[in-house]
Design an enzyme around this catalytic site. Structure first.
Site, PDB file in Angstrom:
ATOM      1  N   HIS A  64      53.263  35.764  35.490  1.00 15.25           N
ATOM      2  CA  HIS A  64      52.199  35.054  34.766  1.00 15.25           C
ATOM      3  C   HIS A  64      52.663  34.686  33.355  1.00 15.25           C
ATOM      4  O   HIS A  64      52.380  33.596  32.853  1.00 15.25           O
ATOM      5  CB  HIS A  64      50.948  35.930  34.628  1.00 15.25           C
ATOM      6  N   SER A  78      50.141  40.438  41.232  1.00 15.39           N
ATOM      7  CA  SER A  78      49.412  41.580  40.645  1.00 15.39           C
ATOM      8  C   SER A  78      49.102  42.614  41.712  1.00 15.39           C
ATOM      9  O   SER A  78      49.168  43.823  41.459  1.00 15.39           O
ATOM     10  CB  SER A  78      48.097  41.104  40.028  1.00 15.39           C
TER      11      SER A  78
END
Ligand code: PNS
Length: 166
Positions: free
Chosen positions: A22, A135
Site C-alpha cells: 500500500h 493485509s
C-alpha cells in the site's frame, strides 16, 4: 480548476493494516497528484470483522507517512464518491497486483463513475516484490507468530505485536 489548484487523489481501502505494498502505491500516486488522502473505509458491518479499529488504522498510516505531509489518512463512512467529492479529489487510486484483482476493480471503477462522472479511477501497479502481499495474509502470518517485518513498516509491526502478543 485553476492551474494552481492542487491535484488531490483518494486512495481508498480497508488498510487492516497498511502494508509496504500500500505504501508503495501511495508513493507512486505522488507522481500524478500533489496530495494523497489514504481513505480508510468503515461501516458497522465491516468494523466488526477488522483487526484494527478505523482510528487505529488511520493513526498507523499517519505514523508511517509522518515524514511526508503530502500524504495523510482519514476514515470515511458511506459512499466513496461522496467522500471524494467532498475532498475535491479528481482521482481514485487502486492498486492492481494480479489479473484476479481486475474484475472486482473494474466493476467498482465503473460504478463509481456512474455515481459521479467527474471521478477517474487510476490503477497503479506495485513493485513486483509486493505483488503477493495483502493485509489479510499479513494478519494471518502475524497471528501465527510468523515474521512480517519485511511486509510492514515498524509502527505497524509494533501494533501487530501488541494485538497478538499483548
Ligand atoms: O481494500 P478493499 O477492502 O478492497 O477496499 C474496498 C473499498 C473500501 C474501496 C470499497 O468497498 C469502497 O469503496 N467502499 C465504500 C462504499 C462505496 O462507495 N461502495 C460502492 C463502491 S463501487
Amino acid at each position: 480548476m485553476s492551474p494552481t489548484t492542487p491535484v488531490v487523489a483518494i486512495y481508498p481501502g480497508s488498510f487492516d493494516p497498511i502494508t509496504r505494498g500500500h505504501e508503495d502505491i501511495a508513493r507512486r500516486t505522488l507522481r500524478v497528484a500533489d496530495e494523497v488522502i489514504i481513505a480508510v473505509a468503515h461501516s458497522p458491518s465491516t468494523d466488526k470483522r477488522n483487526l484494527f479499529t478505523p482510528d487505529e488504522r488511520v493513526q498507523l498510516i499517519n505514523e508511517v507517512f509522518a515524514d511526508d505531509d503530502r500524504v495523510r489518512a482519514e476514515s470515511f463512512g458511506g459512499l466513496l464518491v461522496d467522500f471524494a467529492r467532498d475532498r475535491q479529489a479528481i482521482f481514485v487510486i487502486r492498486g492492481l497486483r494480479a489479473i484476479s484483482d481486475f474484475e472486482y476493480e473494474l466493476q467498482m471503477a465503473q460504478m463509481n463513475h456512474e455515481l459521479w462522472p467527474e471521478i477517474e479511477t487510476l490503477f497503479l501497479v506495485p513493485e513486483v516484490d509486493y505483488s503477493f502481499l495483502s493485509s489479510s495474509l499479513v494478519r494471518e502470518v502475524a497471528s501465527l507468530g510468523g515474521d512480517v517485518s519485511r511486509f510492514v513498516s515498524p509502527p505497524v509491526l509494533a501494533a501487530l505485536k501488541e494485538k497478538f502478543d499483548g
